[in-house]
Design a protein around this motif. Sequence first.
Motif, PDB file in Angstrom:
ATOM      1  N   ARG A  23      51.872 -20.187   1.042  1.00 47.37           N
ATOM      2  CA  ARG A  23      50.868 -21.227   0.804  1.00 47.37           C
ATOM      3  C   ARG A  23      50.322 -21.756   2.125  1.00 47.37           C
ATOM      4  NH1 ARG A  23      53.122 -26.369  -2.146  1.00 47.37           N
ATOM      5  NH2 ARG A  23      54.146 -26.480  -0.121  1.00 47.37           N
ATOM      6  N   GLU A  24      51.208 -21.955   3.087  1.00 42.92           N
ATOM      7  CA  GLU A  24      50.762 -22.443   4.393  1.00 42.92           C
ATOM      8  C   GLU A  24      49.893 -21.412   5.107  1.00 42.92           C
ATOM      9  OE1 GLU A  24      54.244 -23.612   6.486  1.00 42.92           O
ATOM     10  OE2 GLU A  24      54.622 -25.362   5.200  1.00 42.92           O
ATOM     11  N   GLN A  25      50.220 -20.143   4.946  1.00 43.81           N
ATOM     12  CA  GLN A  25      49.392 -19.097   5.540  1.00 43.81           C
ATOM     13  C   GLN A  25      47.990 -19.091   4.942  1.00 43.81           C
ATOM     14  OE1 GLN A  25      51.614 -15.480   4.938  1.00 43.81           O
ATOM     15  NE2 GLN A  25      53.231 -16.060   6.383  1.00 43.81           N
ATOM     16  N   MET A  26      47.916 -19.308   3.632  1.00 44.23           N
ATOM     17  CA  MET A  26      46.605 -19.357   2.983  1.00 44.23           C
ATOM     18  C   MET A  26      45.819 -20.593   3.412  1.00 44.23           C
ATOM     19  SD  MET A  26      45.689 -16.744   1.375  1.00 44.23           S
ATOM     20  CE  MET A  26      44.203 -17.533   0.735  1.00 44.23           C
ATOM     21  N   GLN A  27      46.502 -21.689   3.656  1.00 40.65           N
ATOM     22  CA  GLN A  27      45.821 -22.877   4.160  1.00 40.65           C
ATOM     23  C   GLN A  27      45.141 -22.575   5.488  1.00 40.65           C
ATOM     24  OE1 GLN A  27      48.921 -26.235   2.297  1.00 40.65           O
ATOM     25  NE2 GLN A  27      48.641 -26.053   4.498  1.00 40.65           N
ATOM     26  N   GLU A  28      45.849 -21.858   6.340  1.00 41.58           N
ATOM     27  CA  GLU A  28      45.292 -21.508   7.641  1.00 41.58           C
ATOM     28  C   GLU A  28      44.131 -20.528   7.493  1.00 41.58           C
ATOM     29  OE1 GLU A  28      48.526 -20.065   9.958  1.00 41.58           O
ATOM     30  OE2 GLU A  28      49.575 -21.998  10.020  1.00 41.58           O
ATOM     31  N   ARG A  29      44.270 -19.573   6.573  1.00 45.59           N
ATOM     32  CA  ARG A  29      43.191 -18.610   6.349  1.00 45.59           C
ATOM     33  C   ARG A  29      41.950 -19.294   5.784  1.00 45.59           C
ATOM     34  NH1 ARG A  29      44.624 -13.482   2.977  1.00 45.59           N
ATOM     35  NH2 ARG A  29      42.396 -13.185   3.403  1.00 45.59           N
ATOM     36  N   PHE A  30      42.159 -20.277   4.935  1.00 43.30           N
ATOM     37  CA  PHE A  30      41.035 -21.011   4.337  1.00 43.30           C
ATOM     38  C   PHE A  30      40.102 -21.555   5.413  1.00 43.30           C
ATOM     39  CE2 PHE A  30      39.441 -25.282   3.323  1.00 43.30           C
ATOM     40  CZ  PHE A  30      38.630 -25.008   2.224  1.00 43.30           C
ATOM     41  N   LEU A  31      40.667 -21.996   6.519  1.00 39.34           N
ATOM     42  CA  LEU A  31      39.878 -22.602   7.589  1.00 39.34           C
ATOM     43  C   LEU A  31      38.961 -21.595   8.277  1.00 39.34           C
ATOM     44  CD1 LEU A  31      42.645 -24.848   9.196  1.00 39.34           C
ATOM     45  CD2 LEU A  31      40.987 -25.457   7.421  1.00 39.34           C
ATOM     46  N   GLN A  32      39.195 -20.316   8.070  1.00 36.10           N
ATOM     47  CA  GLN A  32      38.369 -19.290   8.694  1.00 36.10           C
ATOM     48  C   GLN A  32      37.113 -18.968   7.879  1.00 36.10           C
ATOM     49  OE1 GLN A  32      40.896 -15.878   9.358  1.00 36.10           O
ATOM     50  NE2 GLN A  32      42.557 -17.136  10.184  1.00 36.10           N
ATOM     51  N   TYR A  33      37.025 -19.498   6.664  1.00 33.34           N
ATOM     52  CA  TYR A  33      35.902 -19.185   5.781  1.00 33.34           C
ATOM     53  C   TYR A  33      34.815 -20.250   5.872  1.00 33.34           C
ATOM     54  CZ  TYR A  33      38.717 -15.526   3.609  1.00 33.34           C
ATOM     55  OH  TYR A  33      39.461 -14.401   3.374  1.00 33.34           O
ATOM     56  N   ASP A  34      33.626 -19.867   5.451  1.00 35.55           N
ATOM     57  CA  ASP A  34      32.457 -20.746   5.470  1.00 35.55           C
ATOM     58  C   ASP A  34      32.535 -21.729   4.301  1.00 35.55           C
ATOM     59  OD1 ASP A  34      29.969 -21.955   5.336  1.00 35.55           O
ATOM     60  OD2 ASP A  34      28.852 -20.113   5.727  1.00 35.55           O
ATOM     61  N   GLN A  35      32.896 -22.956   4.591  1.00 33.60           N
ATOM     62  CA  GLN A  35      33.085 -23.939   3.533  1.00 33.60           C
ATOM     63  C   GLN A  35      31.766 -24.332   2.868  1.00 33.60           C
ATOM     64  OE1 GLN A  35      35.454 -27.223   4.997  1.00 33.60           O
ATOM     65  NE2 GLN A  35      36.928 -25.839   5.970  1.00 33.60           N
ATOM     66  N   GLU A  36      30.703 -24.374   3.621  1.00 30.79           N
ATOM     67  CA  GLU A  36      29.408 -24.715   3.026  1.00 30.79           C
ATOM     68  C   GLU A  36      28.978 -23.650   2.028  1.00 30.79           C
ATOM     69  OE1 GLU A  36      27.903 -27.541   3.217  1.00 30.79           O
ATOM     70  OE2 GLU A  36      29.464 -28.283   4.573  1.00 30.79           O
ATOM     71  N   HIS A  37      29.337 -22.414   2.300  1.00 28.57           N
ATOM     72  CA  HIS A  37      29.028 -21.339   1.357  1.00 28.57           C
ATOM     73  C   HIS A  37      29.820 -21.526   0.058  1.00 28.57           C
ATOM     74  CE1 HIS A  37      27.697 -17.518  -0.111  1.00 28.57           C
ATOM     75  NE2 HIS A  37      28.914 -17.016  -0.135  1.00 28.57           N
TER      76      HIS A  37
END
Length: 220
Positions: A23-37
């Motif tokens: 879960r923590e790894q996915m949290q970190e990966r989430f930050l690499q994606y375009d949130q506005e998209h």
Amino acid sequence: MIERVKIMETRQKERKSNYELMREQMQERFLQYDQEHMVEKFHLKKDEAFLYLTFVGRMYRISRATGRTEWSEDGFETCRAAEYNEAMSIFDVLCESREGCRLSGRFCSLNQLRGTVQSANPGQGIFLREIAGLDGRTEAFCRACESLGGQKGKVGDVSYCLWPFDFLPMILQFWNSDDEFPASLKVMWDENVLDYVHYETTFFIVSHVLKRIMEIMEQE
């Protein structure tokens, strides 16, 4: 003293389960994606600190700075951290869904989805405990589904179309046990569900839907 603190921190990390680490790894990966998209794609609510979406009848927010995901039932006056199934389902749909994903309007079981391995009953045996807990409790089961906004169907002793996410439906069909057959559960998804989430994630979602239904039933 410093060494003792370091040892305690190391032991705390060692005590974390694989689920917590993933879960923590996915949290970190989430930050690499375009949130506005993500916001545009799924019509999410947002502010400077969080993205918001509904999952199985509850409001969740994802920190735009850390990826931490939590839910609340009182407008985030109080909140609780999302558990593994919740967080992974949310991250999968927000981060990994295909571009241009859209529903077909046709439902099928997992073994009928294009590109999947054909089997008679995918996931057989996974939800035996939940099925046993729902068996013979038709009225309470129906009320729980309706409290989650479910639309009643006609197949089975209990049948509802539910929307785990506002943009992704599923159908639950349940038969109580009788003298000849054990209780059984059938789950159907839109034919395009794999455009939204990975195959494995459908089981995370079903697990959490059943958990929420049973929680609501126990509150009566």
